[in-house]
Design an enzyme around this catalytic site. Structure first.
Site, PDB file in Angstrom:
ATOM      1  CD  GLU A  56      -2.848   0.964   2.522  1.00 12.41           C
ATOM      2  OE1 GLU A  56      -2.697   0.061   3.362  1.00 12.41           O
ATOM      3  OE2 GLU A  56      -3.827   1.749   2.523  1.00 12.41           O
ATOM      4  CG  ASN A 203      -9.734  -1.623   1.896  1.00 13.37           C
ATOM      5  OD1 ASN A 203      -9.442  -2.784   2.117  1.00 13.37           O
ATOM      6  ND2 ASN A 203      -9.430  -0.630   2.739  1.00 13.37           N
ATOM      7  CD  GLU A 204     -10.197  -2.277   6.663  1.00 12.89           C
ATOM      8  OE1 GLU A 204     -10.177  -1.177   7.236  1.00 12.89           O
ATOM      9  OE2 GLU A 204      -9.474  -3.245   7.019  1.00 12.89           O
ATOM     10  CE1 TYR A 274      -3.397  -5.839   9.195  1.00  9.95           C
ATOM     11  CE2 TYR A 274      -5.669  -5.098   9.015  1.00  9.95           C
ATOM     12  CZ  TYR A 274      -4.402  -5.236   8.476  1.00  9.95           C
ATOM     13  OH  TYR A 274      -4.137  -4.773   7.203  1.00  9.95           O
ATOM     14  CD  GLU A 331      -6.109  -4.607   4.441  1.00 13.22           C
ATOM     15  OE1 GLU A 331      -5.964  -4.189   5.610  1.00 13.22           O
ATOM     16  OE2 GLU A 331      -6.580  -3.919   3.513  1.00 13.22           O
ATOM     17  CD  GLN A 380       0.328  -2.542   3.910  1.00  9.58           C
ATOM     18  OE1 GLN A 380       1.109  -1.917   3.226  1.00  9.58           O
ATOM     19  NE2 GLN A 380      -0.837  -2.014   4.304  1.00  9.58           N
TER      20      GLN A 380
HETATM   21  O1  AHR Z   1      -2.973  -2.456   6.345  1.00  5.24           O
HETATM   22  C1  AHR Z   1      -3.228  -1.213   6.910  1.00  5.24           C
HETATM   23  C2  AHR Z   1      -4.690  -0.828   6.829  1.00  5.24           C
HETATM   24  O2  AHR Z   1      -5.451  -1.727   7.586  1.00  5.24           O
HETATM   25  C3  AHR Z   1      -5.338  -0.900   5.479  1.00  5.24           C
HETATM   26  O3  AHR Z   1      -5.105   0.246   4.730  1.00  5.24           O
HETATM   27  C4  AHR Z   1      -6.780  -1.016   5.809  1.00  5.24           C
HETATM   28  O4  AHR Z   1      -7.521  -1.694   4.831  1.00  5.24           O
HETATM   29  C5  AHR Z   1      -6.787  -1.732   7.150  1.00  5.24           C
HETATM   30  O5  AHR Z   1      -7.569  -1.096   8.082  1.00  5.24           O
END
Ligand code: AHR
Length: 526
Positions: A56, A203-204, A274, A331, A380
C-alpha cells in the site's frame, strides 16, 4: 537403529546451529502427539495465492521499500530495488495487492500515469499526511508484479471515485482496441494490455472505505460491477469488500443479495483480521520486549481466525453450496504499537519469532480451508505491519515471517492432505490454554509429501510422531526457533534468527520428532 544415533549422525548442522538441531531430534521413544495423515483422501488444492502479499502507499512500504527510482544510489532495476526484488523472488510471491487498503478509496489512477515530472503530487490523508509524487503508479505496479512473476490484484476506488473512473481504469489496463484510453496506455509505454487477475470494488467499506452498511454497499457493489467491462479473455475475479473480525452480517448480506445479477458475478468476499496481542486498539502491545503473557495472548488472538473462517464459511455454504464464491482474507497479520520515535502514520514494526509462529498458524488454517480460501494477503510486504522485509535506506533485512513464507513455498499449489492430531497437547498459561501443536500436510508439485508443525509452547518440547499407511526413510527440512521469545533480526545482526536445515532418519518406517519449544518446522518425508 537408535534414533538418537541416527539423528546425531545425519542432522546437517549449520555452524551455529548444531545445539538447536541436536536437541530437536534427541530420543523420542514415546510420542505424546501423533499426527495421522489420510493419504488416501487428498483434499483441495492449496491455491498459491494464499501466499499473496499486500503493498500500500503507506509509510516506507512502497517508496524506499520497493521503489527508489532509477536515479537512486540504491541498486535498482528500472527504479525497483534489486535486493528486495531478489529476496521476494525467492518467496515465489504469487500475487500482489495494490494500491490499498484505505489508500485505495482515495486513489485516482490518472494521478499515477504519464511522465513522472508531470504527475500530480497528492496528500496521503490516511497515512501520515505525507505527499506522494505518484512516481509509483499503474505502470510501475504492473512492471513490479511482472518482475516478480506475480498475479495482480488491484483494489478499485469506490469511496471517492465514480463508476466511470473505475471502469476507465480497467479499460486503460485491459483494452486492446484503438480507444483513446488504450492509446494513452500505449503512449505511456505499454503496447499490449495487461492481464488483471483480481479487482476489488472498494476496501473496508464499513470503515475507511466509506462507513457504509452492508445494505448500502451491496447496492453500490452491484452498480459499479455492472459497468466493469473487460475483454472476455481478460476478466478479473471481482471481489466484494466484506467484514472484519466477527462481522458475519457482511458475508450474509452480500452472499444473499449481491452474488450475481444479469450483468455480473461476485467471485469472492474479502475479510480482514489483524492480530493484536492485547486485543485493544488503544494499546495493542509491543513488537519486541514482551513477556510470556503477550506471547500467549497474541497466539490466542490469532487463533480466533479459525472461528471467523468457520462461521463465514458456514454462511457461504448455506447460500452457495457449490462453493463458487471464494472467501479471501485479503488483509491479515500482526499490528503492534508503533515504537517510540517512529512515525505513527507509517505502521513500521519489528518482527520476531512470535510473528513467525503467528504466520505459520494462520497459513495452516488457510490450508485447512483451501476449498473456500483461494487467496490471502499478508499485511504488508515491506516496512509495514507484519512485513517480510525491513529496509533502512540501502540496508535490508529478512524477518522471521519472511523465513516462514520461504519454508512454506512447497505448499503453493500443493494438494492438501487431511490430518488428525491425536494427543490433544495444550499450551497452558494461567487459566487459559491453546492447542500446543498445529500441523498441515500436502503433496507438493514436486510429488513429495511436506509437513509443517508448530509448537506454540515457549517452555516445553513436544514429541510428535507421524503416522501414515506408508513407511518413510527420512525427514528433511528446516526449523525456525530461538531461545528468546522476541528473537529478531536487526540491521547489525541480520542473521540472528534464520532457518536451520536438518535431516533425520525414520525408525522402522516411522518418523518421530521432539519439537522444540516455540518452533516451526517444515520437512518432506521420503
Ligand atoms: O494495512 C493497513 C490498513 O489496515 C489498510 O489500509 C486497511 O484496509 C486496514 O484497516
Amino acid at each position: 537403529m537408535n534414533i538418537k544415533k541416527a539423528s546425531t549422525t545425519l542432522i546437517k548442522c549449520l555452524t551455529t546451529s548444531c545445539l538447536i538441531a541436536g536437541s530437536l531430534f534427541m530420543s523420542s521413544a514415546n510420542a505424546q502427539t501423533t499426527v495421522h495423515l489420510d493419504l488416501e483422501n487428498p483434499g483441495a488444492t492449496i491455491n498459491k495465492n494464499i501466499y499473496g502479499q499486500f503493498m500500500e502507499h503507506l509509510g516506507r512500504g512502497i517508496y524506499e521499500g520497493v521503489w527508489v527510482g532509477e536515479n537512486s544510489s540504491i541498486k535498482n532495476i528500472n527504479g525497483f530495488r534489486t535486493d528486495v526484488l531478489s529476496a521476494l523472488r525467492d518467496l515465489h510471491v504469487p500475487l500482489v495487492r495494490w494500491p490499498g487498503g484505505c489508500f485505495a478509496d482515495e486513489y485516482h489512477w490518472k494521478d499515477g500515469i504519464g511522465p513522472k515530472n508531470k504527475r500530480k503530487v497528492t496528500v496521503n490523508t490516511n497515512w501520515g499526511g505525507v505527499t506522494d509524487d505518484n512516481a509509483f503508479g499503474t505502470h510501475e505496479f504492473m512492471e513490479f508484479a511482472g518482475l516478480l512473476g506475480a498475479e495482480v490484484y488491484i483494489n478499485g476506488n469506490l469511496g471517492t471515485g465514480t463508476p466511470q473512473e473505475m471502469a476507465q481504469w480497467l479499460e486503460y489496463m485491459t483494452s486492446d482496441s484503438q480507444s483513446t484510453l488504450a492509446n494513452l496506455r500505449r503512449e505511456n509505454g505499454r503496447d499490449k494490455p495487461w492481464k488483471i487477475d483480481y479487482f476489488a470494488i472498494g476496501n473496508e467499506t464499513w470503515g475507511c472505505g466509506g462507513s457504509m452498511t452492508p445494505e448500502y454497499y451491496a447496492n453500490l457493489y452491484k452498480r459499479y460491477a455492472t459497468f466493469l467491462k473487460t475483454p472476455a479473455d481478460n476478466t478479473p475475479k471481482l471481489i466484494a469488500s466484506g467484514g472484519h473480525t466477527d462481522q458475519l452480517e457482511w458475508t450474509e448480506y452480500l452472499i444473499k443479495n449481491a452474488k450475481s445479477t444479469w450483468a455480473m458475478q461476485m467471485d469472492a468476499i474479502s475479510h480482514h483480521y489483524y492480530t493484536l496481542p492485547t486485543g485493544n486498539w488503544e494499546k495493542k502491545g509491543s513488537a519486541l520486549g514482551f513477556d510470556e503473557s503477550e506471547w500467549f495472548s497474541a497466539l490466542k488472538n490469532t487463533l480466533r481466525m479459525e472461528t471467523f473462517i468457520k462461521n463465514n464459511i458456514a454462511i457461504l455454504d448455506k447460500h452457495d453450496p457449490d462453493k463458487k464464491v471464494g472467501f479471501y482474507i485479503d488483509e491479515w497479520g500482526t499490528w503492534y504499537d508503533v515504537a517510540e520515535g517512529d512515525d505513527p502514520g507509517f505502521l513500521y514494526q519489528q518482527n520476531s519469532l512470535r510473528d513467525a509462529v503467528i504466520a505459520a498458524l494462520n497459513l495452516n488454517l488457510f490450508h485447512q480451508h483451501a476449498d473456500r480460501i483461494h487467496m490471502s494477503n499478508i499485511a504488508q510486504m515491506v516496512n509495514v505491519l507484519q512485513a517480510m522485509i525491513l529496509t533502512d535506506k540501502e540496508k535490508m533485512i529478512l524477518t522471521p515471517t519472511y523465513h516462514v513464507f520461504k519454508m512454506y513455498v512447497p505448499f503453493q499449489n500443493a494438494t492438501s492432505i487431511p490430518l488428525t492430531i491425536k494427543g490433544k497437547a495444550k499450551y497452558k498459561y494461567n487459566d487459559a490454554s491453546i492447542p500446543k501443536i498445529s500441523a498441515t500436510a500436502a503433496i507438493a508439485q514436486d510429488g513429495k509429501l511436506y509437513i509443517a508443525l508448530v509448537n506454540t509452547d515457549p517452555n516445553s518440547m513436544e514429541s510428535v510422531s507421524i503416522k501414515a499407511p506408508k513407511d518413510f526413510v527420512s525427514a528433511k527440512g528446516f526449523i525456525l526457533t530461538s531461545d528468546v521469545l522476541d528473537a529478531h533480526n536487526t540491521f547489525a545482526k541480520p542473521d540472528n534468527i534464520t532457518p536451520i536445515a536438518f535431516t533425520v532418519l525414520a525408525v522402522d518406517g516411522n518418523v518421530k520428532i521432539d519439537l522444540r519449544p516455540k518452533s516451526i518446522i517444515v520437512f518432506n518425508l521420503e
